[in-house]
Design a protein around this motif. Structure first.
Motif, PDB file in Angstrom:
ATOM      1  N   ARG A  73       0.594  -1.155  -0.081  1.00 35.43           N
ATOM      2  CA  ARG A  73       0.092   0.008   0.054  1.00 35.43           C
ATOM      3  C   ARG A  73       0.877   1.280   0.030  1.00 35.43           C
ATOM      4  N   GLU A 114       2.891   2.310   2.256  1.00 33.29           N
ATOM      5  CA  GLU A 114       4.027   1.996   3.199  1.00 33.29           C
ATOM      6  C   GLU A 114       5.247   2.165   2.658  1.00 33.29           C
ATOM      7  N   PRO A 147      -0.777  -5.119  10.155  1.00 31.23           N
ATOM      8  CA  PRO A 147      -2.093  -5.119  10.793  1.00 31.23           C
ATOM      9  C   PRO A 147      -3.091  -6.400  10.948  1.00 31.23           C
ATOM     10  N   HIS A 148      -3.300  -7.043   9.641  1.00 25.44           N
ATOM     11  CA  HIS A 148      -4.190  -7.878   9.527  1.00 25.44           C
ATOM     12  C   HIS A 148      -3.379  -9.326  10.598  1.00 25.44           C
ATOM     13  N   ASP A 160      -7.058  -1.270   4.061  1.00 22.40           N
ATOM     14  CA  ASP A 160      -6.950  -1.059   5.490  1.00 22.40           C
ATOM     15  C   ASP A 160      -7.995  -1.167   6.157  1.00 22.40           C
ATOM     16  N   ASP A 213      -8.342  -5.051   7.172  1.00 21.32           N
ATOM     17  CA  ASP A 213      -7.090  -5.419   8.188  1.00 21.32           C
ATOM     18  C   ASP A 213      -7.553  -5.036   9.564  1.00 21.32           C
ATOM     19  N   ALA A 214      -8.102  -3.533   9.397  1.00 23.14           N
ATOM     20  CA  ALA A 214      -8.216  -3.149  10.822  1.00 23.14           C
ATOM     21  C   ALA A 214      -9.348  -3.877  11.500  1.00 23.14           C
TER      22      ALA A 214
END
Length: 526
Positions: free
Chosen positions: A110, A112, A215-216, A360, A363-364
């Motif tokens: 993404r 990053e 995150p995921h 995102d 993943d959150a």
């Protein structure tokens, strides 16, 4: 000036560990190898890049900038079947990852930043092996020195042998046989299977454990493995991984990739809808809307793809001789143009901040699943399978209600044709949701496999029906365009009627398919 397109290769190889003192075997003893075609020595140096939380490494993807040897440049390697798809770009700017390569992994990294995580230097002896019809493989004797650039990283040295198939053999049965035979041969010569899957993994060693999790993979909330929520979250995670995994294949326009990515987005949305009450929160509605949008963009290309296939079949099977050249040209070519335009829209969507935000948000949700408090209380009183069954029952009742409308209205010719066809399409959508839910419920031990299969059969049957409707509508639009050009439209009318007949044929056995869903559902009550 147009940007240079990346080169792509299928890489199929075997890597084996070997001690420094082990002698080289006679490689002409390998089956299919008749001579040593050439030998060269290279000093290679590669810097590997990844995000701080090692998203690429954890996905078994490597991105490197390598100098030395015949393939200087930026390389990215992605898993593909038994091998890896290697994409290369030249070293025009050694300080920045080429955009064409970053696009290959945009769904993973993404926004990053990509930063160096390891350096691998390699003194390589490269031996080209030839058979009766040319090059069959390259054998490499590698003496490697590597440094992990992660916190706690260390310097490591080792030796390994690598045999990589030629492009002509990669992905073939003959090539797979050679890999298997070479593995046995090299082990008998003193090599051994490596405990590490790649040079990068060996270079990172234990320092990999110092990197934070993406995150995921973070779990802010502990879920009981036997709970309904855990089952639903596991299914959502599977679809998340599928969406991300299909992204580079959709960009490359691989066969069936658009369809599969669309299925994953729709299945995730269906799970969120069906199991509302197990998960809850304001973010769910927004997530469902964004998944619907993504599926819609993918759907434009998928519909064009399906219609193009049907048009090709119609033209190939036509024995009437009544399809004139002008009609044949438009029928054969216009859907390909529509598909190409729709595929460009997909790539633009995949590159958009909107799609990055969707990923995102997924993943959150996985990092901190919004489990409903009421669901937790219910789980204390009811088994997970019972909770999931209640949700399946709602889905089944919705399918039955929509089926009742088909029974009541489909043969009512006083209603517009499309209105009656939409009742059938509604049954297909309900069957699809029930199938996805049944697949998820199996994770909780619910015996829903037969229901999932029955729903899939009904969905497939009604999918053929809907494809005929979609194709027929496109033929009608083509006829209107042809009429506007002053062309004969007889051929369009003939093909329209054939699709109308094919749609009706697709409905034969519909009642039996619904009956099988009913029987399968009755079998699963816990």
């Amino acid at each position: 000036m147009a940007a240079q397109a990346p080169e792509q290769f299928l890489e199929v190889e075997v890597k084996l560990a070997v001690d420094e003192g082990t002698g080289m075997p006679d490689l002409t003893q390998l089956p299919g190898v008749e001579e040593i075609e050439g030998m060269r020595e290279h000093n290679l140096s590669a810097v590997y890049y990844d995000t701080e939380d090692l998203r690429l490494t954890r996905s078994k993807i490597t991105l490197r900038r390598r100098t030395g040897g015949a393939d200087d440049g930026w390389h990215i390697k992605l898993p593909k079947g038994e091998g890896r798809n290697e994409v290369r770009m030249p070293l025009d700017d050694p300080t920045a990852v080429p955009e064409a390569l970053r696009a290959q992994v945009r769904a993973i990294v993404r926004n990053e930043p990509l930063q160096p995580i390891a350096q691998v230097d390699n003194r390589r002896v490269e031996i080209t092996l030839a058979g009766a019809e040319g090059t069959v493989a390259e054998f490499c004797d590698d003496h490697v020195t590597a440094w992990s650039l992660l916190p706690g990283g260390e310097r490591t040295s080792w030796r390994e042998w690598e045999l990589e198939l030629s492009e002509a053999l990669a992905g073939t049965d003959e090539g797979n046989a050679l890999i298997n035979q070479a593995t046995s041969f090299l082990i008998s010569a003193g090599a051994r299977k490596s405990s590490s899957p790649s040079k990068l993994a060996t270079a990172l060693g234990d320092s990999l454990k110092t990197a934070p999790l993406p995150p995921h993979l973070q779990s802010e909330q502990s879920l009981d493995d036997d709970s309904a929520a855990a089952t639903v979250v596991a299914s959502l995670r599977n679809q998340r991984d599928a969406i991300v995994g299909w992204d580079p294949r959709v960009r490359a326009d691989e066969a069936d990739s658009v369809h599969q990515m669309r299925v994953s987005t729709r299945e995730m949305r269906s799970l969120l809808e069906t199991f509302e009450g197990i998960l809850e929160g304001e973010q769910l509605a927004s997530l469902e809307d964004e998944l619907k949008y993504a599926a819609g963009v993918l759907g434009e290309a998928r519909d064009a793809e399906v219609v193009e296939e049907r048009f090709t079949e119609l033209l190939d099977s036509d024995e009437s001789g009544l399809v004139d050249d002008a009609a044949r040209t438009h029928i054969a070519g216009d859907m390909r143009a529509d598909y190409n335009a729709a595929h460009e829209k997909i790539v633009a969507m995949l590159d958009s901040e909107r799609f990055m935000a969707l990923l995102d948000a997924i993943d959150a949700l996985l990092a901190e699943p919004p489990v409903a408090l009421s669901a937790g209380k219910k789980d204390e009183e009811k088994q997970s399978a019972e909770v999931l069954y209640d949700h399946l029952e709602r889905g089944y009742k919705k399918l039955k209600k929509r089926h009742d409308k088909v029974v009541e209205f489909y043969d009512d010719t006083t209603l517009p044709l499309h209105e009656r066809e939409n009742y059938v399409h509604d049954v297909r959508k309900a069957a699809k949701k029930l199938r996805y839910s049944a697949n998820a419920a199996q994770g909780a031990g619910l015996k829903a496999e037969r229901l999932a299969k029955a729903c899939k059969a009904l969905q497939s049957q009604l999918g053929d029906f809907q494809d005929a409707v979609t194709s027929r509508d496109r033929i009608e639009r083509l006829a209107d365009e042809a009429r506007g050009r002053g062309e004969d439209t007889f051929a369009y009318g003939m093909l329209y009627q054939r699709e109308l007949d094919r749609g009706e044929q697709a409905l034969s056995g519909y009642d039996d398919a619904v009956r099988e869903v009913r029987k399968a559902f009755k079998k699963i009550k816990p």
